[in-house]
Scaffold this motif. Structure first.
Motif, PDB file in Angstrom:
ATOM      1  N   ASP A  93       0.775  -0.283   8.297  1.00 23.13           N
ATOM      2  CA  ASP A  93       0.919   0.818   7.350  1.00 23.13           C
ATOM      3  C   ASP A  93      -0.363   1.595   7.094  1.00 23.13           C
ATOM      4  O   ASP A  93      -0.362   2.561   6.321  1.00 23.13           O
ATOM      5  N   ASP A  94      -1.454   1.220   7.756  1.00 27.47           N
ATOM      6  CA  ASP A  94      -2.713   1.954   7.589  1.00 27.47           C
ATOM      7  C   ASP A  94      -3.141   2.660   8.867  1.00 27.47           C
ATOM      8  O   ASP A  94      -4.324   2.931   9.071  1.00 27.47           O
TER       9      ASP A  94
ATOM     10  N   THR B 251      -7.221   3.932  12.173  1.00 26.07           N
ATOM     11  CA  THR B 251      -6.965   3.168  10.963  1.00 26.07           C
ATOM     12  C   THR B 251      -7.707   3.783   9.787  1.00 26.07           C
ATOM     13  O   THR B 251      -8.875   4.142   9.885  1.00 26.07           O
TER      14      THR B 251
ATOM     15  N   CYS C 192       1.041   7.125   6.954  1.00 22.85           N
ATOM     16  CA  CYS C 192       1.475   6.597   8.244  1.00 22.85           C
ATOM     17  C   CYS C 192       2.834   7.173   8.637  1.00 22.85           C
ATOM     18  O   CYS C 192       3.012   7.698   9.743  1.00 22.85           O
TER      19      CYS C 192
ATOM     20  N   ARG D  11       0.843  -1.191   0.000  1.00 18.94           N
ATOM     21  CA  ARG D  11       0.000   0.000   0.000  1.00 18.94           C
ATOM     22  C   ARG D  11       0.881   1.243   0.000  1.00 18.94           C
ATOM     23  O   ARG D  11       1.620   1.486   0.973  1.00 18.94           O
TER      24      ARG D  11
ATOM     25  N   GLY E 246      -7.846  -4.509   2.737  1.00 19.03           N
ATOM     26  CA  GLY E 246      -6.790  -5.345   3.307  1.00 19.03           C
ATOM     27  C   GLY E 246      -7.253  -6.776   3.344  1.00 19.03           C
ATOM     28  O   GLY E 246      -8.285  -7.132   2.768  1.00 19.03           O
TER      29      GLY E 246
ATOM     30  N   THR F   7      -0.066   4.053   0.431  1.00 18.07           N
ATOM     31  CA  THR F   7      -0.573   4.951   1.470  1.00 18.07           C
ATOM     32  C   THR F   7       0.216   4.826   2.768  1.00 18.07           C
ATOM     33  O   THR F   7      -0.095   5.511   3.746  1.00 18.07           O
TER      34      THR F   7
ATOM     35  N   GLY G 239      -7.257   2.184   6.652  1.00 22.93           N
ATOM     36  CA  GLY G 239      -7.136   1.171   5.615  1.00 22.93           C
ATOM     37  C   GLY G 239      -8.340   0.258   5.532  1.00 22.93           C
ATOM     38  O   GLY G 239      -8.384  -0.794   6.175  1.00 22.93           O
TER      39      GLY G 239
END
Length: 443
Positions: free
Chosen positions: A208-209, A311, A119, A113, A316, A115, A313
């Protein structure tokens, strides 16, 4: 302390000057060859040439004087060397000796990701010290675009790449869960890098989200000593499972809880716990595995009233499970709380257990209908009692808190009690008095 050390310097210098002044006066007081002394002039005595003994005495005094000068010089050098340890180095500002701070690495679990930038940007924005909070981004999947985003940060982060990208053989019925197997493999490898290869003693794990709050680092720094010293704790989490806006008290951003439920989503553990878990680390579903009695071993985690992570995200391996209904509404703390300056001793097991149970079971019991319809009178708190798995799930679901249980433990629960805000009043969804243990069949 500085005043005391300054006095020591002054005394040393004063003794040095005084001693030398006395020696000079003694030498000046001796009659010199070719000059009458004052007493001789008053008495009219004739000029006398110094004897050999007087000359020898003067020579001996000169030798003594020279030796004493060397000794005083050594004393002053020692004072000067000690002075350099506390002497101000710039203007009149005193050089403060800061207490030793722990190094707490932040491990970002990444995959495919891009994105991850959101983060890492927030981590860098709120990080108070690169030295004490190094950021390690561990990437699985081999996704080129994500790798490029991570590389763009240069030396601001450490970029690790999980080397085993091979496929994982799973049972046919688990084929759709293969992503969970890869995540578990990645966690094990990444945590071994942190604890074994890099030799850190603690770590905070984020995925990472996740976006972090302004006092995210302050929170973990303050709670690390408690986590290390209290064997009844095994993690600190930044997450409140029931932390949706309207279900928490924003005026109590400094309020912390013990919870029997492993929250994850921004959490800290120490090397000793990893040494215990790593040999039996599961092939998949590592977070639910952490919630089993065999791993938890009646230990608790610390969690906040208001979450320090959020969060973003939805996409996933969980395919948006809980996101649309719960996670997207989690309230992220915006008020900086100076946790390192607060007394957190109330979180120690015996103190917390006694005070928490006293508050819960001294609260008046109310009915589900009164809570649901907003018919409570008074400021609260109030106790809403459940007696079975079904009654818990019915009330939790209809009141808007998460109703699932893992090995019998409700999300955010402590000793069976779930705390939340309903229509501005504190509600304790609690089992009857005398609760003793969780029933693992309640899942």
């Amino acid at each position: 302390m500085l005043r005391k050390r300054g006095s020591l310097i002054f005394c040393g210098t004063f003794l040095f000057v005084t001693w030398n002044a006395i020696l000079v006066l003694l030498l000046w007081g001796r009659p010199q060859p070719g000059q009458p002394g004052e007493a001789g002039q008053e008495q009219g005595a004739p000029l006398e040439i110094p004897s050999d003994d007087v000359v020898g005495d003067v020579l001996r005094m000169a030798d003594t004087f020279e030796a004493e000068l060397e000794r005083q010089k050594e004393i002053l050098l020692q004072i000067q060397n000690h002075q350099s340890l506390w002497e101000p180095s710039n203007g009149n500002k005193v050089k403060a000796v800061a207490p030793e701070q722990p190094i707490i690495p932040i491990l970002v679990i990444a995959c495919n990701r891009v994105t991850v930038r959101r983060c890492v940007d927030k981590l860098l924005q709120h990080r108070p010290s690169a030295e004490h909070f190094p950021i390690i981004v561990s990437q699985d999947c081999g996704h080129a675009e994500t790798a490029e985003v991570i590389r763009s940060y240069g030396d601001k982060v450490t970029h690790l790449k999980q080397p085993d990208l091979s496929d994982i053989a799973v049972r046919p019925e688990h084929k759709k869960f293969k992503g969970y197997y890869k995540i578990s493999r990645h966690y094990r490898w990444a945590l071994n890098q942190v604890f074994r290869t890099l030799s850190h003693s603690s770590v905070v794990i984020v995925e990472d989200d996740l976006e972090v709050a302004p006092d995210f680092f302050e929170y973990f720094r303050a709670l690390l000593p408690l986590l290390k010293s209290d064997p009844s704790l095994w993690c600190v989490s930044a997450w409140n499972d029931n932390g949706r806006d309207g279900y928490v008290d924003p005026g109590k951003a400094d309020l912390l809880y013990r919870t029997d439920f492993f929250p994850g989503l921004g959490w800290m553990l120490v090397r000793e716990v990893w040494d215990e878990l790593e040999p039996k680390w599961p092939a998949s579903f590592w977070d639910d595995w952490m919630r089993q009695p065999e791993q938890r071993r009646d230990r608790a985690c610390i969690r906040p009233e208001v979450s320090r992570t959020l969060t973003f995200g939805r996409q996933g391996v969980s395919l948006g499970q809980f996101f649309d209904k719960y996670l997207r509404y989690i309230k992220l703390n915006t008020e900086f709380v100076p946790f390192t300056k607060l007394d957190l001793s109330y979180l120690k097991e015996e103190t917390y257990k006694q005070n928490f149970e006293k508050e819960v079971y001294s609260a008046p019991v109310v009915t589900y209908e009164a809570v649901k319809q907003g018919q409570l009178t008074g400021p609260g708190p109030f106790r809403l009692q459940y007696s079975s798995k079904d009654s818990f799930k019915m009330m939790a679901k209809n009141l808007g808190v998460m109703d699932d249980l893992k090995s019998g433990v409700p999300r955010a629960g402590y000793r069976g009690v779930v705390s939340f805000i309903s229509r501005g009043r504190r509600i304790y969804l609690a089992p009857p008095p005398g609760w003793s243990k969780y029933d693992p069949t309640w899942s």
